[in-house]
Design an enzyme around this catalytic site. Sequence first.
Site, PDB file in Angstrom:
ATOM      1  N   SER A   1       0.618  -0.845  -0.027  1.00 31.46           N
ATOM      2  CA  SER A   1       0.162   0.179  -0.015  1.00 31.46           C
ATOM      3  C   SER A   1       0.917   0.982  -0.081  1.00 31.46           C
ATOM      4  CB  SER A   1      -1.094   0.482   1.102  1.00 31.46           C
ATOM      5  OG  SER A   1      -1.937   0.739   0.995  1.00 31.46           O
TER       6      SER A   1
ATOM      7  N   ASP B   1      10.218   5.543  -9.945  1.00 31.44           N
ATOM      8  CA  ASP B   1       9.890   5.513 -11.088  1.00 31.44           C
ATOM      9  C   ASP B   1      10.116   7.255 -11.743  1.00 31.44           C
ATOM     10  OD1 ASP B   1       8.076   3.779 -10.924  1.00 31.44           O
ATOM     11  OD2 ASP B   1       6.579   4.606 -10.700  1.00 31.44           O
TER      12      ASP B   1
ATOM     13  N   LYS C   1      -0.080  -4.254  -3.837  1.00 33.58           N
ATOM     14  CA  LYS C   1      -1.796  -3.935  -3.617  1.00 33.58           C
ATOM     15  C   LYS C   1      -1.844  -1.892  -4.277  1.00 33.58           C
ATOM     16  CE  LYS C   1      -5.245  -2.212   0.261  1.00 33.58           C
ATOM     17  NZ  LYS C   1      -4.821  -1.058   0.253  1.00 33.58           N
TER      18      LYS C   1
END
Length: 564
Positions: free
Chosen positions: A303, A314, A328
């Site tokens: 999460s 990223d 998740k």
Amino acid sequence: MNTPMKKTIRNVAVALTLCAAATANVLADKVVNDDAAIARQLDIFNVLYKELNTYYVDTINPQKSIDNAINAMLDDIDPYTEYIPAVDHDDFMTISTGEYGGIGSYIMQRTDDRKGVYISSPYEGSPAARAGLRPGDRIVMIDTARTDGWSQDRVSKALRGQANTRLRLQVVRPYDTDSVKTVELTRETIKVPPVPFSGVIRGNIGYIVLTTFNEHSAGQVKDALLELKKNPAVKSIVLDLRNNGGGLMESAVQIVGHFVPKGTQVLVTRGRDKQSEKIYKTTNEPIDTKIPLYVIIDGGSASASEITAGALQDLDRAVIVGARSYGKGLVQTTRPLPFDGMLKVTIAKYYIPSGRLIQEIDYSQRNADGTFQRRPDSLSTVFHTAHGREVRDGGGITPDVKVEAPEATRLVYNIVRDHWAFDFATRYASEHPEVPAPADFEITDTIFNEFKRFIDPKKFQYDKVCEVGLEQLRKVAKTEGYMNDSTTAAFNHLETLLKHDLNHDLDIHRADISRLLAQEILDRYYYQRGQIEYSLKDDECVDAVVQVMAKPDEWKRLLNLKGK
């Protein structure tokens, strides 16, 4: 109870479950916006329950039966959508706020020959710690009430309460001549520390352990980071998110904001329609956008942990180290319900800066056996980081530097399950007023041999995995016609070889057992901080960070930053 009565009760349960499933199907179906269909199904459920309540031969518990129906419906959707009744409201708020009124200690319930509820680990500096409560203390009385037969949940509720209220606690302390202890405590507002340890390790690594994402997480990470930056020896920062199951999404965005420029997009959430899309960007000035950053994750990182690690990956801001995360990619919020209840409901999926969704399980699809489908790696899609590195969606965050966590052995599992290490550490602490600092503490031959003598071979319970497997193989061999004198002799010989030798097994697994014992013992003197500090001395993920740091420009190469 007679058979017809059992059948009737089963039919009641089936009726409620079917009704709940029908309601869930309505909510999930294409006719979700058909108000008439929803009203029709709810009317069926309402009338059905009234009929049951009026005509069923025995009295029906309304709260239990309706709660079962609600939970059956929600279980059919996903594991994160749940009904939170008023009685559980405080526990839920503790998770998000990190605060509660109480004495500040973990407790545990034992069902072995030492039945009862025990103090397992007080927080450092808490009322429980200041009152002298120790791991291993069995709670026998709270104020004037004996706790014999109480559940852990009941004891927990009795220990909690408004700050500045007093209570008296009586405990029985094992391995102590004067075993009965009575302490007076004043409850306080307990703030569960999301950063239980931060400091400099291996000489030049600034290390921050974050265990949850609550309202205080971003602030505590900031404080730790600023303190570490004061030390000129610190050449890199490690954010350890292992076994961090997540928490508040906004907290993750704030923590990412400590390391990237203000206004950087961290994630996008998308619900059922385009109007529900929401973009989250960092809103504060960063603390440091240049220092080499590493984030450690494992299968327990989920999460908000995955938002943090995935966004920093990223954005090519951090090298991710460890094992693949949980996977998740869903967002929940709470909605108020009558009588102080709440519905925690999944409202969206989140997409990190590269545009990928890291959700692994598609809860809208089920296998024939009723289990949910996991997305295979072969169906994942390639996305690209800010500087062109390939990353994939689905299945969590894949580390840049992979370090697989060692599997726990069954022997170590049994030692933990049956509290052998816990009880030994309790006895050890009763006999040793102090121990060396975590960085210097070791499980010596003397301590390990004491532990071996502490275990009673007659009481030590092995999992009978080998025995069960061998017996099944015997049956298969007999069924298939392979059982003769020679195979029988072979089976008997193999059975002899697989007999457990406790002393031998303890020696074989000494390294794993020693780590376990050291952390249990250090918890008695240095709390969770000491456990973590000790574990970092021999940590494969930390070793991997050190190896990257030892190579000039390796951190930049991994992030494709060279020449940019």
